[in-house]
Design a protein around this motif. Structure first.
Motif, PDB file in Angstrom:
ATOM      1  N   GLY A  57       0.791  -1.225   0.000  1.00 21.82           N
ATOM      2  CA  GLY A  57       0.000   0.000   0.000  1.00 21.82           C
ATOM      3  C   GLY A  57       0.821   1.271   0.000  1.00 21.82           C
ATOM      4  O   GLY A  57       0.263   2.365   0.093  1.00 21.82           O
ATOM      5  N   SER A  58       2.131   1.141  -0.119  1.00 21.35           N
ATOM      6  CA  SER A  58       2.983   2.323  -0.212  1.00 21.35           C
ATOM      7  C   SER A  58       2.946   2.876  -1.630  1.00 21.35           C
ATOM      8  O   SER A  58       3.016   2.116  -2.593  1.00 21.35           O
ATOM      9  N   ALA A  59       2.853   4.194  -1.742  1.00 18.40           N
ATOM     10  CA  ALA A  59       2.739   4.842  -3.054  1.00 18.40           C
ATOM     11  C   ALA A  59       3.970   5.683  -3.363  1.00 18.40           C
ATOM     12  O   ALA A  59       4.577   6.263  -2.464  1.00 18.40           O
ATOM     13  N   TYR A  60       4.307   5.744  -4.638  1.00 25.13           N
ATOM     14  CA  TYR A  60       5.467   6.483  -5.138  1.00 25.13           C
ATOM     15  C   TYR A  60       4.980   7.330  -6.304  1.00 25.13           C
ATOM     16  O   TYR A  60       4.212   6.854  -7.133  1.00 25.13           O
ATOM     17  N   TYR A  61       5.458   8.579  -6.366  1.00 28.63           N
ATOM     18  CA  TYR A  61       4.904   9.514  -7.336  1.00 28.63           C
ATOM     19  C   TYR A  61       5.971  10.156  -8.202  1.00 28.63           C
ATOM     20  O   TYR A  61       7.106  10.365  -7.767  1.00 28.63           O
ATOM     21  N   ASN A  62       5.532  10.531  -9.408  1.00 36.05           N
ATOM     22  CA  ASN A  62       6.358  11.351 -10.281  1.00 36.05           C
ATOM     23  C   ASN A  62       6.585  12.686  -9.569  1.00 36.05           C
ATOM     24  O   ASN A  62       5.622  13.342  -9.169  1.00 36.05           O
ATOM     25  N   PRO A  63       7.839  13.096  -9.407  1.00 40.33           N
ATOM     26  CA  PRO A  63       8.099  14.353  -8.677  1.00 40.33           C
ATOM     27  C   PRO A  63       7.367  15.556  -9.257  1.00 40.33           C
ATOM     28  O   PRO A  63       7.022  16.483  -8.513  1.00 40.33           O
ATOM     29  N   SER A  64       7.114  15.537 -10.549  1.00 38.78           N
ATOM     30  CA  SER A  64       6.447  16.685 -11.166  1.00 38.78           C
ATOM     31  C   SER A  64       4.956  16.730 -10.841  1.00 38.78           C
ATOM     32  O   SER A  64       4.301  17.751 -11.061  1.00 38.78           O
ATOM     33  N   LEU A  65       4.426  15.628 -10.304  1.00 37.02           N
ATOM     34  CA  LEU A  65       2.995  15.547 -10.015  1.00 37.02           C
ATOM     35  C   LEU A  65       2.693  15.284  -8.547  1.00 37.02           C
ATOM     36  O   LEU A  65       1.524  15.231  -8.158  1.00 37.02           O
ATOM     37  N   VAL A  66       3.707  15.113  -7.732  1.00 36.09           N
ATOM     38  CA  VAL A  66       3.509  14.630  -6.372  1.00 36.09           C
ATOM     39  C   VAL A  66       2.598  15.536  -5.547  1.00 36.09           C
ATOM     40  O   VAL A  66       1.850  15.057  -4.686  1.00 36.09           O
ATOM     41  N   SER A  67       2.633  16.823  -5.812  1.00 35.07           N
ATOM     42  CA  SER A  67       1.835  17.746  -4.990  1.00 35.07           C
ATOM     43  C   SER A  67       0.347  17.648  -5.301  1.00 35.07           C
ATOM     44  O   SER A  67      -0.483  18.119  -4.520  1.00 35.07           O
ATOM     45  N   ARG A  68       0.012  17.020  -6.452  1.00 31.44           N
ATOM     46  CA  ARG A  68      -1.400  16.987  -6.851  1.00 31.44           C
ATOM     47  C   ARG A  68      -1.966  15.570  -6.935  1.00 31.44           C
ATOM     48  O   ARG A  68      -3.146  15.404  -7.250  1.00 31.44           O
ATOM     49  N   THR A  69      -1.165  14.561  -6.651  1.00 36.41           N
ATOM     50  CA  THR A  69      -1.555  13.174  -6.941  1.00 36.41           C
ATOM     51  C   THR A  69      -1.625  12.330  -5.689  1.00 36.41           C
ATOM     52  O   THR A  69      -0.771  12.441  -4.798  1.00 36.41           O
ATOM     53  N   SER A  70      -2.636  11.470  -5.641  1.00 41.42           N
ATOM     54  CA  SER A  70      -2.741  10.454  -4.596  1.00 41.42           C
ATOM     55  C   SER A  70      -3.169   9.142  -5.235  1.00 41.42           C
ATOM     56  O   SER A  70      -4.052   9.133  -6.108  1.00 41.42           O
ATOM     57  N   ILE A  71      -2.535   8.069  -4.806  1.00 40.41           N
ATOM     58  CA  ILE A  71      -2.936   6.725  -5.234  1.00 40.41           C
ATOM     59  C   ILE A  71      -3.250   5.914  -3.992  1.00 40.41           C
ATOM     60  O   ILE A  71      -2.430   5.824  -3.072  1.00 40.41           O
ATOM     61  N   THR A  72      -4.448   5.370  -3.959  1.00 42.27           N
ATOM     62  CA  THR A  72      -4.894   4.558  -2.834  1.00 42.27           C
ATOM     63  C   THR A  72      -5.447   3.235  -3.359  1.00 42.27           C
ATOM     64  O   THR A  72      -5.541   3.034  -4.572  1.00 42.27           O
ATOM     65  N   ARG A  73      -5.831   2.361  -2.451  1.00 46.68           N
ATOM     66  CA  ARG A  73      -6.341   1.069  -2.885  1.00 46.68           C
ATOM     67  C   ARG A  73      -7.437   0.580  -1.966  1.00 46.68           C
ATOM     68  O   ARG A  73      -7.567   1.031  -0.829  1.00 46.68           O
ATOM     69  N   ASP A  74      -8.253  -0.332  -2.494  1.00 48.18           N
ATOM     70  CA  ASP A  74      -9.277  -1.033  -1.723  1.00 48.18           C
ATOM     71  C   ASP A  74      -9.023  -2.517  -1.953  1.00 48.18           C
ATOM     72  O   ASP A  74      -9.391  -3.067  -2.994  1.00 48.18           O
ATOM     73  N   THR A  75      -8.390  -3.152  -0.990  1.00 49.25           N
ATOM     74  CA  THR A  75      -8.027  -4.559  -1.185  1.00 49.25           C
ATOM     75  C   THR A  75      -9.250  -5.465  -1.202  1.00 49.25           C
ATOM     76  O   THR A  75      -9.228  -6.527  -1.835  1.00 49.25           O
ATOM     77  N   SER A  76     -10.342  -5.051  -0.547  1.00 46.92           N
ATOM     78  CA  SER A  76     -11.552  -5.888  -0.543  1.00 46.92           C
ATOM     79  C   SER A  76     -12.190  -5.950  -1.930  1.00 46.92           C
ATOM     80  O   SER A  76     -12.883  -6.921  -2.261  1.00 46.92           O
ATOM     81  N   LYS A  77     -11.940  -4.919  -2.741  1.00 49.24           N
ATOM     82  CA  LYS A  77     -12.484  -4.885  -4.100  1.00 49.24           C
ATOM     83  C   LYS A  77     -11.411  -5.165  -5.153  1.00 49.24           C
ATOM     84  O   LYS A  77     -11.726  -5.213  -6.342  1.00 49.24           O
ATOM     85  N   ASN A  78     -10.178  -5.320  -4.699  1.00 51.21           N
ATOM     86  CA  ASN A  78      -9.047  -5.511  -5.615  1.00 51.21           C
ATOM     87  C   ASN A  78      -8.964  -4.364  -6.628  1.00 51.21           C
ATOM     88  O   ASN A  78      -8.840  -4.577  -7.848  1.00 51.21           O
ATOM     89  N   GLN A  79      -9.038  -3.146  -6.118  1.00 52.14           N
ATOM     90  CA  GLN A  79      -9.010  -1.937  -6.947  1.00 52.14           C
ATOM     91  C   GLN A  79      -7.977  -0.958  -6.406  1.00 52.14           C
ATOM     92  O   GLN A  79      -7.689  -0.946  -5.205  1.00 52.14           O
TER      93      GLN A  79
END
Length: 119
Positions: A57-79
């Motif tokens: 569940g750890s996320a890594y971002y493009n430095p040029s987009l990090v201030s505007r981007t979030s990636i999360t997950r729902d493991t119960s839905k596999n999404q």
């Protein structure tokens, strides 16, 4: 067979947040050897990596987009989900989700979701 499917709006207004979800079948997003990415392609331009979420569940971002981007997950839905905040017309692109497997290559891709930022 691993399949990925993006879902989300086709149109978003400038300054709003674009939210896209990737539904995964045929594989688990908690598998230790796999990483799950968002990649986009603006019209007439090349592919741009936006970010990746790993099996823990750890996320890594493009430095040029990090201030505007979030990636999360729902493991119960596999999404896993992308949020891009404060969009501008320059964020207009086809957005893809993809798996980076044990070979360290993007070996499975969704079909893409066209998202246009326009008022």
């Amino acid at each position: 067979q691993v399949q990925l499917q993006e879902s989300g709006p086709g149109l978003v207004k400038p300054s709003q947040t674009l939210s896209l979800t990737c539904s995964v079948s045929g594989a688990s997003i908690t598998t230790n050897t796999d990483y799950w990415a968002w990649i986009r392609q603006p019209p007439g331009k090349g592919l741009e990596w936006m970010g990746t979420i790993d099996a823990r569940g750890s996320a890594y971002y493009n430095p040029s987009l990090v201030s505007r981007t979030s990636i999360t997950r729902d493991t119960s839905k596999n999404q896993f989900t992308l949020q891009l905040r404060s969009v501008t017309p320059e964020d207009t692109a086809v957005y893809y989700c993809a798996r980076e497997g044990i070979t360290a290559a993007y070996d499975c891709w969704g079909r893409g979701n066209q998202a246009t930022a326009s008022s």
